[in-house]
Design a protein around this motif. Structure first.
Motif, mmCIF file in Angstrom:
data_model
loop_
_atom_site.group_PDB
_atom_site.id
_atom_site.type_symbol
_atom_site.label_atom_id
_atom_site.label_comp_id
_atom_site.label_asym_id
_atom_site.label_seq_id
_atom_site.Cartn_x
_atom_site.Cartn_y
_atom_site.Cartn_z
ATOM 1 N N ASP A 97 -5.954 -11.894 1.377
ATOM 2 C CA ASP A 97 -6.132 -10.512 0.931
ATOM 3 C C ASP A 97 -5.692 -9.578 2.059
ATOM 4 O O ASP A 97 -5.584 -9.996 3.216
ATOM 5 C CB ASP A 97 -7.563 -10.241 0.465
ATOM 6 N N PRO A 98 -5.406 -8.313 1.735
ATOM 7 C CA PRO A 98 -4.885 -7.380 2.748
ATOM 8 C C PRO A 98 -5.806 -7.194 3.960
ATOM 9 O O PRO A 98 -5.328 -7.059 5.083
ATOM 10 C CB PRO A 98 -4.727 -6.070 1.969
ATOM 11 N N GLN A 99 -7.117 -7.221 3.749
ATOM 12 C CA GLN A 99 -8.032 -7.060 4.886
ATOM 13 C C GLN A 99 -7.907 -8.226 5.865
ATOM 14 O O GLN A 99 -7.943 -8.033 7.079
ATOM 15 C CB GLN A 99 -9.490 -6.945 4.391
ATOM 16 N N GLU A 100 -7.746 -9.440 5.337
ATOM 17 C CA GLU A 100 -7.552 -10.594 6.200
ATOM 18 C C GLU A 100 -6.221 -10.498 6.944
ATOM 19 O O GLU A 100 -6.116 -10.851 8.111
ATOM 20 C CB GLU A 100 -7.603 -11.887 5.375
ATOM 21 N N ALA A 101 -5.197 -9.973 6.278
ATOM 22 C CA ALA A 101 -3.889 -9.795 6.910
ATOM 23 C C ALA A 101 -3.980 -8.802 8.073
ATOM 24 O O ALA A 101 -3.381 -9.009 9.124
ATOM 25 C CB ALA A 101 -2.865 -9.332 5.882
ATOM 26 N N VAL A 102 -4.748 -7.729 7.893
ATOM 27 C CA VAL A 102 -4.947 -6.761 8.975
ATOM 28 C C VAL A 102 -5.644 -7.432 10.155
ATOM 29 O O VAL A 102 -5.268 -7.244 11.315
ATOM 30 C CB VAL A 102 -5.745 -5.527 8.488
ATOM 31 N N LEU A 103 -6.645 -8.248 9.877
ATOM 32 C CA LEU A 103 -7.351 -8.968 10.932
ATOM 33 C C LEU A 103 -6.391 -9.895 11.677
ATOM 34 O O LEU A 103 -6.390 -9.928 12.915
ATOM 35 C CB LEU A 103 -8.519 -9.764 10.338
ATOM 36 N N GLN A 104 -5.552 -10.634 10.948
ATOM 37 C CA GLN A 104 -4.565 -11.503 11.577
ATOM 38 C C GLN A 104 -3.597 -10.703 12.452
ATOM 39 O O GLN A 104 -3.269 -11.103 13.566
ATOM 40 C CB GLN A 104 -3.777 -12.268 10.507
ATOM 41 N N MET A 105 -3.147 -9.563 11.930
ATOM 42 C CA MET A 105 -2.230 -8.714 12.676
ATOM 43 C C MET A 105 -2.867 -8.271 13.994
ATOM 44 O O MET A 105 -2.225 -8.306 15.046
ATOM 45 C CB MET A 105 -1.854 -7.493 11.827
ATOM 46 N N GLU A 106 -4.113 -7.840 13.938
ATOM 47 C CA GLU A 106 -4.809 -7.394 15.147
ATOM 48 C C GLU A 106 -5.020 -8.543 16.128
ATOM 49 O O GLU A 106 -4.871 -8.366 17.336
ATOM 50 C CB GLU A 106 -6.148 -6.742 14.774
ATOM 51 N N VAL B 119 1.399 -5.579 5.861
ATOM 52 C CA VAL B 119 0.484 -4.555 6.361
ATOM 53 C C VAL B 119 1.031 -4.108 7.704
ATOM 54 O O VAL B 119 1.637 -4.886 8.438
ATOM 55 C CB VAL B 119 -0.981 -5.056 6.514
ATOM 56 N N TYR B 120 0.845 -2.828 8.006
ATOM 57 C CA TYR B 120 1.309 -2.330 9.291
ATOM 58 C C TYR B 120 0.391 -1.218 9.766
ATOM 59 O O TYR B 120 -0.338 -0.618 8.994
ATOM 60 C CB TYR B 120 2.764 -1.850 9.228
ATOM 61 N N LYS B 121 0.445 -0.979 11.067
ATOM 62 C CA LYS B 121 -0.365 0.066 11.675
ATOM 63 C C LYS B 121 0.453 1.338 11.739
ATOM 64 O O LYS B 121 1.567 1.352 12.269
ATOM 65 C CB LYS B 121 -0.804 -0.346 13.075
ATOM 66 N N ARG C 183 1.202 5.469 12.670
ATOM 67 C CA ARG C 183 1.116 6.251 13.914
ATOM 68 C C ARG C 183 -0.257 6.873 14.113
ATOM 69 O O ARG C 183 -0.683 7.095 15.240
ATOM 70 C CB ARG C 183 2.166 7.365 13.903
ATOM 71 N N ASP C 184 -0.931 7.182 12.999
ATOM 72 C CA ASP C 184 -2.254 7.804 13.112
ATOM 73 C C ASP C 184 -3.359 6.787 13.361
ATOM 74 O O ASP C 184 -4.535 7.134 13.394
ATOM 75 C CB ASP C 184 -2.560 8.651 11.871
ATOM 76 N N GLY C 185 -2.995 5.483 13.535
ATOM 77 C CA GLY C 185 -3.963 4.455 13.829
ATOM 78 C C GLY C 185 -4.569 3.793 12.596
ATOM 79 O O GLY C 185 -5.310 2.819 12.707
ATOM 80 N N LYS C 186 -4.246 4.283 11.424
ATOM 81 C CA LYS C 186 -4.738 3.687 10.184
ATOM 82 C C LYS C 186 -3.760 2.606 9.734
ATOM 83 O O LYS C 186 -2.708 2.433 10.328
ATOM 84 C CB LYS C 186 -4.902 4.761 9.113
ATOM 85 N N TYR C 187 -4.121 1.904 8.682
ATOM 86 C CA TYR C 187 -3.307 0.790 8.217
ATOM 87 C C TYR C 187 -2.691 1.111 6.866
ATOM 88 O O TYR C 187 -3.250 1.862 6.076
ATOM 89 C CB TYR C 187 -4.146 -0.484 8.104
ATOM 90 N N ALA C 188 -1.522 0.506 6.609
ATOM 91 C CA ALA C 188 -0.843 0.697 5.332
ATOM 92 C C ALA C 188 -0.435 -0.659 4.784
ATOM 93 O O ALA C 188 -0.229 -1.615 5.536
ATOM 94 C CB ALA C 188 0.383 1.591 5.506
ATOM 95 N N LEU C 189 -0.341 -0.721 3.459
ATOM 96 C CA LEU C 189 0.026 -1.941 2.763
ATOM 97 C C LEU C 189 1.301 -1.694 1.965
ATOM 98 O O LEU C 189 1.376 -0.720 1.194
ATOM 99 C CB LEU C 189 -1.102 -2.380 1.817
ATOM 100 N N LEU C 190 2.297 -2.553 2.141
ATOM 101 C CA LEU C 190 3.523 -2.520 1.341
ATOM 102 C C LEU C 190 3.514 -3.740 0.445
ATOM 103 O O LEU C 190 3.536 -4.867 0.934
ATOM 104 C CB LEU C 190 4.770 -2.561 2.216
ATOM 105 N N ASP C 191 3.450 -3.530 -0.862
ATOM 106 C CA ASP C 191 3.497 -4.626 -1.823
ATOM 107 C C ASP C 191 4.890 -4.705 -2.417
ATOM 108 O O ASP C 191 5.507 -3.672 -2.715
ATOM 109 C CB ASP C 191 2.484 -4.379 -2.960
ATOM 110 N N ALA C 192 5.378 -5.921 -2.629
ATOM 111 C CA ALA C 192 6.677 -6.100 -3.269
ATOM 112 C C ALA C 192 6.543 -5.825 -4.766
ATOM 113 O O ALA C 192 5.529 -6.133 -5.383
ATOM 114 C CB ALA C 192 7.184 -7.516 -3.041
ATOM 115 N N ASP C 193 7.593 -5.240 -5.330
ATOM 116 C CA ASP C 193 7.629 -4.944 -6.752
ATOM 117 C C ASP C 193 8.537 -5.963 -7.428
ATOM 118 O O ASP C 193 9.661 -6.172 -6.982
ATOM 119 C CB ASP C 193 8.158 -3.521 -6.975
ATOM 120 N N ASP C 194 8.059 -6.573 -8.467
ATOM 121 C CA ASP C 194 8.867 -7.600 -9.159
ATOM 122 C C ASP C 194 10.008 -7.018 -9.886
ATOM 123 O O ASP C 194 10.327 -6.174 -10.394
ATOM 124 C CB ASP C 194 8.006 -8.398 -10.135
#
Length: 184
Positions: free
Chosen positions: A140-149, A169-171, A173-184
């Motif tokens: 899930d995205p939260q786990e991906a953020v944890l892995q990234m950190e 998922v990426y960090k 500039r404002d320090g928050k996180y964003a999620l990019l999902d692929a579109d089929d």
């Protein structure tokens, strides 16, 4: 044809600002093919300390031109953003022409830039200095953020367990996180 959507944040866009934006961005109309209508989305913001930010996004069929700049003068910010967009357009056109020459590739005819507008100092292709293969694991995205950190990376690619599609998922500039999902 280029349509303009200009909006202001923290102040009202006057007719003079609207006309200035249209005048500066109208130079892109000569680059565009006549077979479509394109939209230039412009957001101008008043920031703290009497600074102004100009953001412009032009969505084309195979390319998105986007630039932003922050300056003490709004008109100067608009000028700098226009210059950045023009550099992007030239860079794209140079790449399409180079591919066409080298590979017989029929480039994406988005721009009709006159050769005289091209500078002699063509920017070189970005050099890929490392190639890495990763195995994508469902999470899930939260786990991906944890892995990234944990890895101390700026982004992390994975299979989104909720959608079964690749995601990033990426960090920001404002320090928050964003999620990019692929579109089929």
């Amino acid at each position: 044809m280029l349509d303009y959507q200009v909006r202001g944040l923290n102040f009202e866009v006057t007719d003079a600002i609207q006309q200035y934006v249209e005048k500066r961005l109208s130079r892109f109309e000569r680059y565009l093919n006549d077979d479509g209508s394109y939209v230039a989305r412009v957001k101008v913001s008043a920031l703290k300390g009497k600074r102004f930010k100009a953001e412009v996004t032009i969505q084309l069929p195979y390319l998105v031109l986007r630039a932003e700049d922050t300056e003490d003068d709004l008109y100067q910010a608009i000028d700098f953003v226009t210059a950045k967009l023009e550099r992007q357009a030239r860079k794209y056109k140079t790449r399409v022409n180079r591919k066409s020459r080298e590979q017989g590739y029929k480039g994406l005819p988005v721009f009709d830039i006159d050769e005289e507008l091209m500078t002699d100092t063509e920017e070189s292709e970005p050099e890929i200095v490392r190639k890495k293969t990763v195995s994508l694991k469902p999470m899930d995205p939260q786990e991906a953020v944890l892995q990234m950190e944990l890895l101390e990376h700026d982004f992390f690619i994975f299979i989104n367990a909720e959608t079964d599609a690749p995601a990033v998922v990426y960090k920001r500039r404002d320090g928050k996180y964003a999620l990019l999902d692929a579109d089929d």
